[in-house]
Scaffold this motif. Structure first.
Motif, PDB file in Angstrom:
ATOM      1  N   ASN A  90      19.970 101.130  76.200  1.00  0.00           N
ATOM      2  CA  ASN A  90      19.215 100.599  77.340  1.00  0.00           C
ATOM      3  C   ASN A  90      19.768 101.068  78.686  1.00  0.00           C
ATOM      4  OD1 ASN A  90      17.347  98.987  75.805  1.00  0.00           O
ATOM      5  ND2 ASN A  90      19.050  97.587  75.395  1.00  0.00           N
ATOM      6  N   ILE A  91      21.085 101.226  78.759  1.00  0.00           N
ATOM      7  CA  ILE A  91      21.726 101.709  79.991  1.00  0.00           C
ATOM      8  C   ILE A  91      22.640 102.867  79.614  1.00  0.00           C
ATOM      9  CG2 ILE A  91      23.229 101.146  81.928  1.00  0.00           C
ATOM     10  CD1 ILE A  91      22.255  98.288  81.783  1.00  0.00           C
ATOM     11  N   ILE A  92      22.419 104.017  80.250  1.00  0.00           N
ATOM     12  CA  ILE A  92      23.074 105.265  79.871  1.00  0.00           C
ATOM     13  C   ILE A  92      23.690 105.909  81.112  1.00  0.00           C
ATOM     14  CG2 ILE A  92      22.707 107.559  78.882  1.00  0.00           C
ATOM     15  CD1 ILE A  92      20.206 106.345  77.460  1.00  0.00           C
ATOM     16  N   LEU A  93      24.942 106.366  80.986  1.00  0.00           N
ATOM     17  CA  LEU A  93      25.626 107.043  82.084  1.00  0.00           C
ATOM     18  C   LEU A  93      25.981 108.467  81.687  1.00  0.00           C
ATOM     19  CD1 LEU A  93      28.255 104.346  83.228  1.00  0.00           C
ATOM     20  CD2 LEU A  93      25.815 104.474  83.767  1.00  0.00           C
ATOM     21  N   ASP A  94      25.720 109.405  82.579  1.00  0.00           N
ATOM     22  CA  ASP A  94      26.142 110.792  82.416  1.00  0.00           C
ATOM     23  C   ASP A  94      27.127 111.082  83.540  1.00  0.00           C
ATOM     24  OD1 ASP A  94      26.474 113.487  82.080  1.00  0.00           O
ATOM     25  OD2 ASP A  94      24.349 114.010  82.191  1.00  0.00           O
ATOM     26  N   ILE A  95      28.405 111.126  83.189  1.00  0.00           N
ATOM     27  CA  ILE A  95      29.474 111.262  84.182  1.00  0.00           C
ATOM     28  C   ILE A  95      30.009 112.691  84.131  1.00  0.00           C
ATOM     29  CG2 ILE A  95      31.768 110.449  84.869  1.00  0.00           C
ATOM     30  CD1 ILE A  95      31.018 107.741  83.591  1.00  0.00           C
ATOM     31  N   GLY A  96      29.877 113.387  85.260  1.00  0.00           N
ATOM     32  CA  GLY A  96      30.113 114.825  85.281  1.00  0.00           C
ATOM     33  C   GLY A  96      28.846 115.508  84.796  1.00  0.00           C
ATOM     34  N   ALA A  97      27.729 115.176  85.444  1.00  0.00           N
ATOM     35  CA  ALA A  97      26.399 115.535  84.925  1.00  0.00           C
ATOM     36  C   ALA A  97      26.069 117.007  85.055  1.00  0.00           C
ATOM     37  CB  ALA A  97      25.331 114.703  85.641  1.00  0.00           C
ATOM     38  N   ASN A  98      26.730 117.726  85.994  1.00  0.00           N
ATOM     39  CA  ASN A  98      26.394 119.119  86.239  1.00  0.00           C
ATOM     40  C   ASN A  98      24.901 119.210  86.571  1.00  0.00           C
ATOM     41  OD1 ASN A  98      26.003 122.198  85.404  1.00  0.00           O
ATOM     42  ND2 ASN A  98      28.182 121.849  85.714  1.00  0.00           N
ATOM     43  N   THR A  99      24.128 120.008  85.875  1.00  0.00           N
ATOM     44  CA  THR A  99      22.701 120.134  86.186  1.00  0.00           C
ATOM     45  C   THR A  99      21.850 119.105  85.457  1.00  0.00           C
ATOM     46  OG1 THR A  99      22.385 121.822  84.474  1.00  0.00           O
ATOM     47  CG2 THR A  99      22.900 122.590  86.707  1.00  0.00           C
ATOM     48  N   GLY A 100      22.482 118.248  84.629  1.00  0.00           N
ATOM     49  CA  GLY A 100      21.789 117.073  84.118  1.00  0.00           C
ATOM     50  C   GLY A 100      21.219 117.145  82.719  1.00  0.00           C
ATOM     51  N   LEU A 114      17.623 102.749  81.666  1.00  0.00           N
ATOM     52  CA  LEU A 114      18.196 103.070  82.972  1.00  0.00           C
ATOM     53  C   LEU A 114      19.211 104.191  82.761  1.00  0.00           C
ATOM     54  CD1 LEU A 114      18.879  99.500  84.439  1.00  0.00           C
ATOM     55  CD2 LEU A 114      16.980 101.036  84.996  1.00  0.00           C
ATOM     56  N   VAL A 115      18.980 105.319  83.412  1.00  0.00           N
ATOM     57  CA  VAL A 115      19.866 106.474  83.262  1.00  0.00           C
ATOM     58  C   VAL A 115      20.476 106.808  84.618  1.00  0.00           C
ATOM     59  CG1 VAL A 115      20.069 108.887  82.552  1.00  0.00           C
ATOM     60  CG2 VAL A 115      18.464 107.363  81.355  1.00  0.00           C
ATOM     61  N   PHE A 116      21.805 106.852  84.652  1.00  0.00           N
ATOM     62  CA  PHE A 116      22.538 107.164  85.876  1.00  0.00           C
ATOM     63  C   PHE A 116      23.331 108.451  85.657  1.00  0.00           C
ATOM     64  CE2 PHE A 116      22.111 102.559  85.589  1.00  0.00           C
ATOM     65  CZ  PHE A 116      21.598 102.226  86.840  1.00  0.00           C
ATOM     66  N   ALA A 117      23.226 109.395  86.593  1.00  0.00           N
ATOM     67  CA  ALA A 117      23.929 110.671  86.488  1.00  0.00           C
ATOM     68  C   ALA A 117      24.828 110.853  87.708  1.00  0.00           C
ATOM     69  CB  ALA A 117      22.927 111.813  86.386  1.00  0.00           C
ATOM     70  N   PHE A 118      26.116 111.034  87.458  1.00  0.00           N
ATOM     71  CA  PHE A 118      27.110 111.187  88.528  1.00  0.00           C
ATOM     72  C   PHE A 118      27.526 112.650  88.630  1.00  0.00           C
ATOM     73  CE2 PHE A 118      27.443 106.886  86.975  1.00  0.00           C
ATOM     74  CZ  PHE A 118      27.689 106.112  88.095  1.00  0.00           C
ATOM     75  N   GLU A 119      27.388 113.221  89.817  1.00  0.00           N
ATOM     76  CA  GLU A 119      27.805 114.602  90.057  1.00  0.00           C
ATOM     77  C   GLU A 119      28.277 114.727  91.509  1.00  0.00           C
ATOM     78  OE1 GLU A 119      29.184 117.914  90.175  1.00  0.00           O
ATOM     79  OE2 GLU A 119      28.420 117.349  88.190  1.00  0.00           O
ATOM     80  N   PRO A 120      29.586 114.912  91.732  1.00  0.00           N
ATOM     81  CA  PRO A 120      30.115 114.881  93.095  1.00  0.00           C
ATOM     82  C   PRO A 120      29.972 116.178  93.888  1.00  0.00           C
ATOM     83  CG  PRO A 120      31.903 115.154  91.528  1.00  0.00           C
ATOM     84  CD  PRO A 120      30.647 114.963  90.721  1.00  0.00           C
ATOM     85  N   LEU A 121      29.823 117.325  93.220  1.00  0.00           N
ATOM     86  CA  LEU A 121      29.767 118.602  93.934  1.00  0.00           C
ATOM     87  C   LEU A 121      28.364 118.859  94.479  1.00  0.00           C
ATOM     88  CD1 LEU A 121      31.856 120.853  91.537  1.00  0.00           C
ATOM     89  CD2 LEU A 121      32.598 119.792  93.670  1.00  0.00           C
ATOM     90  N   LYS A 122      28.286 119.175  95.756  1.00  0.00           N
ATOM     91  CA  LYS A 122      26.984 119.313  96.411  1.00  0.00           C
ATOM     92  C   LYS A 122      26.089 120.347  95.732  1.00  0.00           C
ATOM     93  CE  LYS A 122      28.094 117.699 101.070  1.00  0.00           C
ATOM     94  NZ  LYS A 122      27.250 116.499 100.892  1.00  0.00           N
ATOM     95  N   LYS A 205      28.379 109.574  78.573  1.00  0.00           N
ATOM     96  CA  LYS A 205      28.934 110.906  78.392  1.00  0.00           C
ATOM     97  C   LYS A 205      29.907 111.158  79.534  1.00  0.00           C
ATOM     98  CE  LYS A 205      28.490 114.623  80.290  1.00  0.00           C
ATOM     99  NZ  LYS A 205      27.921 115.654  81.187  1.00  0.00           N
ATOM    100  N   ILE A 206      31.116 111.629  79.197  1.00  0.00           N
ATOM    101  CA  ILE A 206      32.108 111.935  80.240  1.00  0.00           C
ATOM    102  C   ILE A 206      32.616 113.358  80.040  1.00  0.00           C
ATOM    103  CG2 ILE A 206      34.199 111.207  81.427  1.00  0.00           C
ATOM    104  CD1 ILE A 206      33.971 108.489  80.120  1.00  0.00           C
ATOM    105  N   ASP A 207      32.429 114.172  81.059  1.00  0.00           N
ATOM    106  CA  ASP A 207      32.908 115.558  81.051  1.00  0.00           C
ATOM    107  C   ASP A 207      33.445 115.849  82.446  1.00  0.00           C
ATOM    108  OD1 ASP A 207      33.329 118.266  81.059  1.00  0.00           O
ATOM    109  OD2 ASP A 207      31.351 118.814  80.305  1.00  0.00           O
TER     110      ASP A 207
END
Length: 292
Positions: A90-100, A114-122, A205-207
């Motif tokens: 139901n709730i999914i995180l992609d940490i270090g998503a790159n292009t997703g 609910l899907v959340f994607a974290f990517e810090p590089l512009k 997912k953590i990368d």
């Protein structure tokens, strides 16, 4: 000479259409198709006929997926597991998503999640957003690094437009030639859960190139309560040992994934992955995946 040939190749028109036609009849070996790349959008199909679109920027992962499919080449076992787990989360995180790719797959298979994607590089965040918008998905794309502290930190990267690795861990810099320092915003999962009022994260997912233990350190408050399943990169024995300490007593089983050989096996200790990733999950999940 190599640069001249590359420029000539880039000027050849209709490469996508020509390669799509070839692919109907023949998939060339990796030694051949690694040179047959293009720039443009293409469909990524999943077994049941569903598909999403991504932008091919002429890089290796996208090219592998174009020629071999989502579960035929790049991280094929990890992605097969992710597909199965995404359907029931139901709730999914992609940490270090790159292009997703992981986030896009999850959203396609489970539109209500609910899907959340974290990517810090512009430069990567921009591509993540482009791929999300290309599919009219409602993935929550977040331009932050997940860590053990809230605020700002230095991330080490190459500065390339399409980057394969970046890390908040300074030790990683020494053996990956990440020679550019960039300041990024950081957030802990505990803070993020409070901010979004999330009841239970199901799948993560953590990368993050050896920074994985710090991600879990920032999850100390809610990890025992949520206990999500993880597809997580483990590049060194030290990362594995640190993860074990953080997960101790929470009932996790450890599965080493060898995406190159197409194998997965249960282990008692987390050491350097046979390829890149591990599955860390409950016994219930392992039985659902028919791993026990």
């Amino acid at each position: 000479m190599k640069q001249i040939l590359q420029r000539i190749y880039n000027l050849i028109p209709f490469k996508k259409s020509f390669f799509s036609f070839i692919k109907i009849f023949w998939i060339p070996p990796h030694s051949v198709y690694k040179h047959l790349y293009f720039n443009g959008n293409f469909k990524v199909k999943i077994k049941n006929g569903d598909s999403f679109r991504i932008r091919h920027y002429g890089m290796e992962i996208e090219n592998d997926i174009f020629w071999k499919g989502l579960t035929g080449g790049w991280e094929k076992i990890s992605m097969q597991l992710w597909i199965q787990l995404s359907r029931k989360a139901n709730i999914i995180l992609d940490i270090g998503a790159n292009t997703g790719l992981y986030a896009l797959t999850a959203k396609l298979l489970n539109a209500q999640a609910l899907v959340f994607a974290f990517e810090p590089l512009k430069q990567m965040y921009r591509k993540l957003k482009e791929n999300n918008d290309l599919n009219d998905f409602d993935i929550d794309c977040i331009e932050k690094a997940v860590s053990d502290k809230n605020g700002k930190a230095i991330i080490y990267e190459t500065g390339a437009d399409h980057i394969a690795a970046a890390s908040l861990n300074i030790e990683t810099r020494a053996y990956t030639a990440l020679d550019l320092e960039t300041e990024v915003e950081t957030i802990t999962l505990d803070s993020f859960i409070d901010e979004k009022e999330l009841k239970k994260i199901d799948l993560v997912k953590i990368d993050v190139e050896t920074h994985e233990p710090s991600v879990l350190k920032g999850f100390k408050k809610y990890l025992p309560q949520h206990r999500p399943d993880f597809i997580i990169e483990v590049l060194t024995d030290k990362v594995g040992s640190d993860l074990e300490q953080l997960l101790n007593g929470l009932g996790y089983l450890y599965f080493n994934i060898d995406d190159k050989e197409g194998k997965i096996h249960k282990v008692d200790r987390i050491t350097k992955s046979d390829y890149f990733n591990y599955l860390l999950c409950s016994e219930e999940t392992a039985r659902y995946l028919k791993l026990l």
